[in-house]
Design a protein around this motif. Structure first.
Motif, mmCIF file in Angstrom:
data_model
loop_
_atom_site.group_PDB
_atom_site.id
_atom_site.type_symbol
_atom_site.label_atom_id
_atom_site.label_comp_id
_atom_site.label_asym_id
_atom_site.label_seq_id
_atom_site.Cartn_x
_atom_site.Cartn_y
_atom_site.Cartn_z
ATOM 1 N N ILE A 103 55.995 41.628 36.444
ATOM 2 C CA ILE A 103 54.567 41.348 36.607
ATOM 3 C C ILE A 103 53.700 42.562 36.337
ATOM 4 O O ILE A 103 52.490 42.479 36.330
ATOM 5 C CB ILE A 103 54.241 40.760 38.008
ATOM 6 N N GLY A 106 53.696 49.889 33.877
ATOM 7 C CA GLY A 106 52.760 50.988 33.670
ATOM 8 C C GLY A 106 53.515 52.203 33.186
ATOM 9 O O GLY A 106 54.707 52.127 32.900
ATOM 10 N N LYS A 125 59.539 47.323 42.887
ATOM 11 C CA LYS A 125 58.959 48.281 41.944
ATOM 12 C C LYS A 125 59.981 49.376 41.655
ATOM 13 O O LYS A 125 60.438 50.061 42.565
ATOM 14 C CB LYS A 125 57.695 48.879 42.556
ATOM 15 N N PRO A 177 50.481 46.405 50.756
ATOM 16 C CA PRO A 177 51.639 45.514 50.823
ATOM 17 C C PRO A 177 52.624 46.033 51.881
ATOM 18 O O PRO A 177 52.868 47.243 51.952
ATOM 19 C CB PRO A 177 52.248 45.608 49.425
ATOM 20 N N TYR A 191 54.882 40.543 48.548
ATOM 21 C CA TYR A 191 54.179 40.041 47.367
ATOM 22 C C TYR A 191 52.754 39.661 47.765
ATOM 23 O O TYR A 191 52.557 38.896 48.708
ATOM 24 C CB TYR A 191 54.917 38.818 46.807
ATOM 25 N N ASP A 196 44.449 41.459 40.230
ATOM 26 C CA ASP A 196 43.910 42.820 40.172
ATOM 27 C C ASP A 196 42.379 42.740 40.179
ATOM 28 O O ASP A 196 41.790 41.858 39.539
ATOM 29 C CB ASP A 196 44.394 43.525 38.899
ATOM 30 N N ASN A 237 44.178 49.401 40.799
ATOM 31 C CA ASN A 237 45.092 49.576 41.929
ATOM 32 C C ASN A 237 44.589 48.911 43.203
ATOM 33 O O ASN A 237 44.949 49.305 44.309
ATOM 34 C CB ASN A 237 45.385 51.070 42.148
ATOM 35 N N MET A 239 44.139 44.898 44.730
ATOM 36 C CA MET A 239 44.374 43.468 44.482
ATOM 37 C C MET A 239 43.523 42.641 45.437
ATOM 38 O O MET A 239 43.351 43.002 46.598
ATOM 39 C CB MET A 239 45.854 43.130 44.667
ATOM 40 N N ASP A 251 49.876 50.884 44.921
ATOM 41 C CA ASP A 251 50.236 51.982 44.015
ATOM 42 C C ASP A 251 49.894 53.363 44.597
ATOM 43 O O ASP A 251 49.005 54.064 44.109
ATOM 44 C CB ASP A 251 49.515 51.747 42.668
HETATM 45 N N1 LIG Z 1 52.866 44.062 46.099
HETATM 46 C C1 LIG Z 1 52.435 43.475 44.983
HETATM 47 N N2 LIG Z 1 52.171 42.149 44.956
HETATM 48 C C2 LIG Z 1 51.755 41.551 43.816
HETATM 49 N N3 LIG Z 1 51.568 42.180 42.646
HETATM 50 C C3 LIG Z 1 51.813 43.506 42.598
HETATM 51 C C4 LIG Z 1 52.251 44.224 43.760
HETATM 52 N N4 LIG Z 1 52.421 45.521 43.422
HETATM 53 C C5 LIG Z 1 52.095 45.608 42.114
HETATM 54 N N5 LIG Z 1 51.720 44.414 41.602
HETATM 55 C C6 LIG Z 1 51.276 44.121 40.210
HETATM 56 O O1 LIG Z 1 51.899 45.033 39.319
HETATM 57 C C7 LIG Z 1 50.932 45.879 38.689
HETATM 58 C C8 LIG Z 1 51.457 47.310 38.585
HETATM 59 O O2 LIG Z 1 51.704 47.800 39.891
HETATM 60 P P1 LIG Z 1 51.442 49.301 40.302
HETATM 61 O O3 LIG Z 1 50.031 49.659 40.037
HETATM 62 O O4 LIG Z 1 51.950 49.472 41.678
HETATM 63 O O5 LIG Z 1 52.433 50.024 39.307
HETATM 64 P P2 LIG Z 1 52.247 51.162 38.216
HETATM 65 O O6 LIG Z 1 53.551 51.350 37.609
HETATM 66 O O7 LIG Z 1 51.599 52.329 38.811
HETATM 67 O O8 LIG Z 1 51.334 50.615 37.152
HETATM 68 P P3 LIG Z 1 50.245 51.497 36.401
HETATM 69 O O9 LIG Z 1 50.926 52.749 35.896
HETATM 70 O O10 LIG Z 1 49.794 50.548 35.332
HETATM 71 O O11 LIG Z 1 49.194 51.781 37.451
HETATM 72 C C9 LIG Z 1 49.689 45.761 39.560
HETATM 73 O O12 LIG Z 1 48.516 45.990 38.825
HETATM 74 C C10 LIG Z 1 49.784 44.348 40.096
HETATM 75 O O13 LIG Z 1 49.246 43.424 39.182
#
Ligand SMILES: Nc1ncnc2c1ncn2[C@@H]1O[C@H](COP(=O)(O)OP(=O)(O)OP(=O)(O)O)[C@@H](O)[C@H]1O
Ligand SMILES: [Mg+2]
Length: 300
Positions: A103, A106, A125, A177, A191, A196, A237, A239, A251
């Protein structure tokens, strides 16, 4: 039921105990070698050389390790191998039953929807290496990180950081979360059934204003009670759960402690980004200086 797109469940179903032990042995020796010489793997696992070679072939086929040939033959763990080890732990300890679609992807992580043994949705993650601001944190003794840290250690450290700060924030009542488990570079969390913030369409100004208040309140709790600043706050970052308009800050691995010399400028940047977004998108205006004072508790 989640739709499966990443094949870690399939890979685990095809690995025997021996394969997992060999993979773990390679992981354990990665601190010493970029590619672990086969003799070292052999002396650590003590299997016959035919069982070892069968296991190594399977690990190579699934791309859980890579092989170096040349003056010596050595094997190195890949990110997929590290994912497999972390996922093996999380699955065998009952935190995750199945991994589903990706989902989020990044620079710093890959985020998957998953299912807990209870049937509930969860998020897994997998961190990929460091986090933004890593160089900044490196300068602080509490992390004693130096240039020698490998991608592997960095990814694990990032997972640990995110899990610990989420735990502290969640305990104190911040809307983040709920952290469920962590192993190596993988963090399992609640979840959030939302979208976003940057994807939210037009909003009534009074609703947008309430959402902004609750975000500022959470930044304040984080600052005052956990003594941390997010450090990468933006509409990407946060939701929003549309049924309740609850806002969750996600995040966190790049957070900084309040006594970090850069915390002040990170807090200011976080606040500026959020206020700018709410002004531009929803027409809700707030003053940066007074918002920072509210967060610091200089007045309420
Ligand atoms: N706990 C959660 N529940 C639902 N969706 C989530 C959750 N954590 C992350 N996501 C989804 O996954 C995406 C990426 O998560 P996150 O920002 O934590 O990771 P990232 O690797 O740092 O991504 P980026 O580098 O793009 O910021 C979020 O924008 C969100 O859409
Ligand atoms: Mg993000």
């Amino acid at each position: 039921m989640v739709r499966i797109t990443y094949n870690l469940d399939f890979i685990l179903s095809r690995l025997d105990n021996i394969d997992v032990l060999v993979l773990r042995a390679i992981e354990g020796l990665m601190g010493k070698f970029e590619f672990v010489p086969i003799e070292f793997i052999e002396s650590r696992v003590r299997f016959s050389s035919s069982s070892l070679s069968k296991a190594l072939h399977k690990l190579l086929d699934f791309r859980l390790v890579s092989r170096r040939v040349g003056d010596y033959t050595g094997y190195g763990l890949t990110f997929k191998g590290l994912d497999t080890l972390a996922y093996h732990y999380l699955k065998s300890n009952g935190y995750v039953a199945m991994l589903g679609e990706k989902i989020g992807v990044g620079k710093e992580g890959e985020v998957f929807l998953g299912e807990a043994p209870s049937g509930e949705f969860i998020v897994v993650k997998f961190h990929r290496g460091g986090f933004s601001g890593f160089r900044r944190i490196r300068r602080f003794r509490s992390y004693s990180i130096d240039a020698q840290h490998s991608w592997l250690e960095l990814a694990k450290l990032t997972g640990e950081r995110e899990f610990r700060v989420l735990s502290d924030l969640y305990k104190i009542g911040c809307r983040v979360p709920k952290p469920i488990a962590w192993n190596r570079h993988a963090v399992v969390q609640e979840y959030i059934d939302g979208i976003d913030l940057y994807k939210v369409g037009s909003l009534d100004a009074s609703i947008a204003s309430k959402i902004l208040d609750s975000i500022i309140e959470d930044i304040k709790i984080a600052y005052q009670k956990v003594r941390v600043v997010h450090g990468d706050l933006s509409e990407y970052n946060i939701m929003i759960v549309e049924s309740s308009w609850d806002a969750y800050i996600i995040d966190w691995p790049q957070y900084a402690y309040r006594d970090d010399e850069l915390a002040e400028s990170l807090l200011r940047r976080d606040v500026e980004y959020i206020l700018r977004f709410f002004k531009k998108k929803f027409g809700v205006s707030r003053d940066v200086e007074s918002t920072i004072r509210i967060i610091k508790g200089e007045y309420s």
